[in-house]
Motif scaffolding. Structure first.
Motif, PDB file in Angstrom:
ATOM      1  N   GLU A 163     -15.716   8.494  -9.797  1.00 52.39           N
ATOM      2  CA  GLU A 163     -14.731   8.594  -8.730  1.00 52.39           C
ATOM      3  C   GLU A 163     -13.447   9.219  -9.252  1.00 52.39           C
ATOM      4  O   GLU A 163     -13.085   9.047 -10.407  1.00 52.39           O
ATOM      5  CB  GLU A 163     -14.423   7.221  -8.139  1.00 52.39           C
ATOM      6  N   ALA A 164     -12.769   9.957  -8.393  1.00 50.30           N
ATOM      7  CA  ALA A 164     -11.486  10.571  -8.739  1.00 50.30           C
ATOM      8  C   ALA A 164     -10.525  10.279  -7.600  1.00 50.30           C
ATOM      9  O   ALA A 164     -10.262  11.123  -6.751  1.00 50.30           O
ATOM     10  CB  ALA A 164     -11.644  12.069  -8.959  1.00 50.30           C
ATOM     11  N   GLU A 165     -10.018   9.059  -7.603  1.00 49.28           N
ATOM     12  CA  GLU A 165      -9.144   8.616  -6.519  1.00 49.28           C
ATOM     13  C   GLU A 165      -7.743   8.268  -7.009  1.00 49.28           C
ATOM     14  O   GLU A 165      -6.942   7.699  -6.277  1.00 49.28           O
ATOM     15  CB  GLU A 165      -9.757   7.391  -5.834  1.00 49.28           C
ATOM     16  N   GLY A 166      -7.444   8.596  -8.274  1.00 50.55           N
ATOM     17  CA  GLY A 166      -6.145   8.264  -8.832  1.00 50.55           C
ATOM     18  C   GLY A 166      -5.035   9.136  -8.267  1.00 50.55           C
ATOM     19  O   GLY A 166      -5.272  10.223  -7.721  1.00 50.55           O
ATOM     20  N   ARG A 167      -3.795   8.655  -8.440  1.00 54.85           N
ATOM     21  CA  ARG A 167      -2.656   9.358  -7.854  1.00 54.85           C
ATOM     22  C   ARG A 167      -1.452   9.301  -8.800  1.00 54.85           C
ATOM     23  O   ARG A 167      -1.367   8.451  -9.676  1.00 54.85           O
ATOM     24  CB  ARG A 167      -2.259   8.701  -6.524  1.00 54.85           C
ATOM     25  N   ILE A 168      -0.513  10.207  -8.571  1.00 53.78           N
ATOM     26  CA  ILE A 168       0.824  10.117  -9.130  1.00 53.78           C
ATOM     27  C   ILE A 168       1.745   9.845  -7.939  1.00 53.78           C
ATOM     28  O   ILE A 168       1.791  10.632  -6.984  1.00 53.78           O
ATOM     29  CB  ILE A 168       1.257  11.399  -9.853  1.00 53.78           C
ATOM     30  N   VAL A 169       2.463   8.723  -7.996  1.00 47.29           N
ATOM     31  CA  VAL A 169       3.272   8.277  -6.866  1.00 47.29           C
ATOM     32  C   VAL A 169       4.733   8.193  -7.273  1.00 47.29           C
ATOM     33  O   VAL A 169       5.060   7.625  -8.317  1.00 47.29           O
ATOM     34  CB  VAL A 169       2.791   6.892  -6.367  1.00 47.29           C
ATOM     35  N   ARG A 170       5.589   8.781  -6.461  1.00 44.72           N
ATOM     36  CA  ARG A 170       7.035   8.635  -6.650  1.00 44.72           C
ATOM     37  C   ARG A 170       7.501   7.460  -5.804  1.00 44.72           C
ATOM     38  O   ARG A 170       7.145   7.339  -4.628  1.00 44.72           O
ATOM     39  CB  ARG A 170       7.769   9.907  -6.223  1.00 44.72           C
ATOM     40  N   ILE A 171       8.317   6.579  -6.411  1.00 40.80           N
ATOM     41  CA  ILE A 171       8.940   5.473  -5.685  1.00 40.80           C
ATOM     42  C   ILE A 171      10.444   5.630  -5.834  1.00 40.80           C
ATOM     43  O   ILE A 171      10.963   5.649  -6.954  1.00 40.80           O
ATOM     44  CB  ILE A 171       8.504   4.101  -6.235  1.00 40.80           C
ATOM     45  N   ASP A 172      11.136   5.795  -4.719  1.00 40.86           N
ATOM     46  CA  ASP A 172      12.584   5.947  -4.782  1.00 40.86           C
ATOM     47  C   ASP A 172      13.213   4.721  -5.432  1.00 40.86           C
ATOM     48  O   ASP A 172      12.659   3.617  -5.387  1.00 40.86           O
ATOM     49  CB  ASP A 172      13.165   6.147  -3.384  1.00 40.86           C
ATOM     50  N   ARG A 173      14.385   4.891  -6.017  1.00 45.81           N
ATOM     51  CA  ARG A 173      14.970   3.846  -6.852  1.00 45.81           C
ATOM     52  C   ARG A 173      15.304   2.569  -6.093  1.00 45.81           C
ATOM     53  O   ARG A 173      15.504   1.519  -6.702  1.00 45.81           O
ATOM     54  CB  ARG A 173      16.210   4.366  -7.564  1.00 45.81           C
ATOM     55  N   ASP A 174      15.348   2.636  -4.743  1.00 49.84           N
ATOM     56  CA  ASP A 174      15.570   1.403  -3.974  1.00 49.84           C
ATOM     57  C   ASP A 174      14.262   0.692  -3.659  1.00 49.84           C
ATOM     58  O   ASP A 174      14.272  -0.391  -3.058  1.00 49.84           O
ATOM     59  CB  ASP A 174      16.356   1.684  -2.690  1.00 49.84           C
ATOM     60  N   GLY A 175      13.134   1.277  -4.055  1.00 50.14           N
ATOM     61  CA  GLY A 175      11.825   0.654  -3.851  1.00 50.14           C
ATOM     62  C   GLY A 175      11.303   0.741  -2.433  1.00 50.14           C
ATOM     63  O   GLY A 175      10.271   0.139  -2.117  1.00 50.14           O
ATOM     64  N   LYS A 176      11.951   1.519  -1.570  1.00 50.72           N
ATOM     65  CA  LYS A 176      11.577   1.527  -0.152  1.00 50.72           C
ATOM     66  C   LYS A 176      10.700   2.709   0.257  1.00 50.72           C
ATOM     67  O   LYS A 176       9.871   2.583   1.141  1.00 50.72           O
ATOM     68  CB  LYS A 176      12.845   1.500   0.709  1.00 50.72           C
ATOM     69  N   LYS A 177      10.894   3.859  -0.352  1.00 46.24           N
ATOM     70  CA  LYS A 177      10.156   5.047   0.054  1.00 46.24           C
ATOM     71  C   LYS A 177       9.211   5.488  -1.042  1.00 46.24           C
ATOM     72  O   LYS A 177       9.583   5.541  -2.217  1.00 46.24           O
ATOM     73  CB  LYS A 177      11.119   6.188   0.395  1.00 46.24           C
ATOM     74  N   GLU A 218       0.815  -1.205   0.000  1.00 48.36           N
ATOM     75  CA  GLU A 218       0.000   0.000   0.000  1.00 48.36           C
ATOM     76  C   GLU A 218       0.853   1.261   0.000  1.00 48.36           C
ATOM     77  O   GLU A 218       2.005   1.241   0.426  1.00 48.36           O
ATOM     78  CB  GLU A 218      -0.928   0.008   1.214  1.00 48.36           C
ATOM     79  N   VAL A 219       0.258   2.325  -0.487  1.00 48.38           N
ATOM     80  CA  VAL A 219       0.856   3.653  -0.425  1.00 48.38           C
ATOM     81  C   VAL A 219      -0.120   4.551   0.323  1.00 48.38           C
ATOM     82  O   VAL A 219      -1.275   4.713  -0.107  1.00 48.38           O
ATOM     83  CB  VAL A 219       1.122   4.214  -1.833  1.00 48.38           C
ATOM     84  N   ASP A 220       0.314   5.081   1.446  1.00 48.17           N
ATOM     85  CA  ASP A 220      -0.556   5.902   2.297  1.00 48.17           C
ATOM     86  C   ASP A 220      -1.864   5.188   2.618  1.00 48.17           C
ATOM     87  O   ASP A 220      -2.946   5.790   2.599  1.00 48.17           O
ATOM     88  CB  ASP A 220      -0.836   7.252   1.638  1.00 48.17           C
ATOM     89  N   GLY A 221      -1.766   3.906   2.882  1.00 42.82           N
ATOM     90  CA  GLY A 221      -2.931   3.141   3.315  1.00 42.82           C
ATOM     91  C   GLY A 221      -3.821   2.620   2.207  1.00 42.82           C
ATOM     92  O   GLY A 221      -4.839   1.981   2.492  1.00 42.82           O
TER      93      GLY A 221
END
Length: 345
Positions: free
Chosen positions: A183-197, A152-155
């Motif tokens: 519904e408008a629940e879509g997001r743009i998500v950044r994932i750091d290159r190590d996949g952790k943050k 999950e991302v932010d729950g």
């Protein structure tokens, strides 16, 4: 992706479970900057004719359709595509020889519904978004598959569609979470290159599909499938926050919807269309410059042009086109030279 990217309602995306992707409607939110007044030229600009390179897939008996996405060229000039609707055991990632039109399966698994492909500038691996949640990476030959990110991302669970990379190898993913009409629940998500943050850069979007940096990697162009709009997200120096966001282009596409985005060296935007086997080309100022079309006779059996890869340093462009007649790669001449931001996503 369309990735479902921009998918019309569809059924059975994997061999083990039916994945219904609903036709999208909803409203996105805007932050900081006010919406633009739909800048665009009249008409569709000039027509760019595309020619067939390869017939890659046919509709699958198990899923009833085929949908090619995520064309990306490697350093040797080989083209990789994903078949979003391929069932377990059939090729989900394929390599296409652009000289002969021959193709071969590169990777498959039991459960993935892969909507885009992109090569990381950091480790050279092929990254695949799986609409069911994870982001996977493999070697270009399909070996050594690894789960780069899941959870999950932010729950909230992810439904990743398209990918853009910054120069350091961090990922920027369009998340189609909440793909229900209204519904408008879509997001743009950044994932750091190590996949952790992970960091949510924008939310409450109307089914975001395409995502790609401008040539200077200062900001992201994103398309919202349910709004038929392209917005620009200016990022801070660390690319961890949006400093301004505005609607830049409204795409008058009739029954079609905005799918993936690519950007050439001149900053021109190539907006793929789901629901019409064509691609709209805009200047960075929002002027409609051209429409990429396939021959009318071939278009009768095809429904969508989902994405494009423009060969870096040249204007040779390859777009994925699909419909009841199968999945194809078409070639056309781009308006500007290809760069990393015009190669897959």
């Amino acid at each position: 992706m369309p990735a479902y990217r921009a998918l019309l309602p569809r059924t059975a995306l994997t061999g083990v479970a039916a994945l219904a992707l609903l036709a999208l409607t909803a409203c996105g939110t805007r932050t900081t900057a006010a919406p633009a007044s739909h800048p665009q030229s009249s008409g569709e600009g000039r027509t760019i004719k595309a020619t067939r390179v390869a017939h890659v897939t046919d509709p699958h008996e198990a899923t009833g359709r085929t949908l090619l996405e995520g064309p990306v060229l490697d350093e040797n000039g080989d083209l990789y595509v994903v078949d979003v609707t391929a069932p377990a055991g059939e090729p989900k990632v394929l390599s296409v020889d652009l000289d002969t039109g021959k193709h071969r399966g590169v990777y498959t698994d039991k459960t993935g519904a892969y909507t885009s492909a992109q090569i990381s500038p950091y480790d050279g691996r092929l990254y695949l978004t799986d609409y069911t949640g994870p982001v996977l990476s493999t070697e270009p030959d399909g070996s050594d598959p690894r789960t780069f990110f899941s959870g999950e991302v932010d729950g909230s669970a992810m439904n990743p569609d398209d990918i853009a990379f910054d120069d350091e190898g961090n990922l920027y993913v369009s998340d189609l979470h909440g793909m229900k009409p209204g519904e408008a629940e879509g997001r743009i998500v950044r994932i750091d290159r190590d996949g952790k943050k992970t960091t949510v850069l924008a939310d409450e979007l109307a089914h975001p599909n395409g995502v790609m940096f401008d040539p200077g990697t200062r900001g992201l162009w994103i398309s919202e499938l349910a709004e038929n709009t392209v917005s620009y997200l200016l990022l801070d120096a660390d690319k961890t926050a949006v400093t301004s966001q505005h609607e830049a282009i409204h795409v008058d596409a009739g029954v079609a919807q905005t799918d993936s985005i690519a950007v050439d060296a001149d900053g021109n935007l190539y907006q793929a269309l789901h629901g019409r086997p064509a691609m709209a080309v805009y200047s960075p100022d929002g002027e409609r410059l051209a429409t990429v079309e396939i021959p009318a006779k071939a278009a009768e059996g095809l429904e969508s042009a989902t994405n494009v890869a423009i060969s870096p340093g040249s204007r040779k462009a390859y777009m994925t086109v699909s419909g009841p007649d199968g999945g194809y790669v078409y070639r056309f001449t781009a308006l500007g030279d290809g760069i990393r931001q015009s190669n897959g996503g």
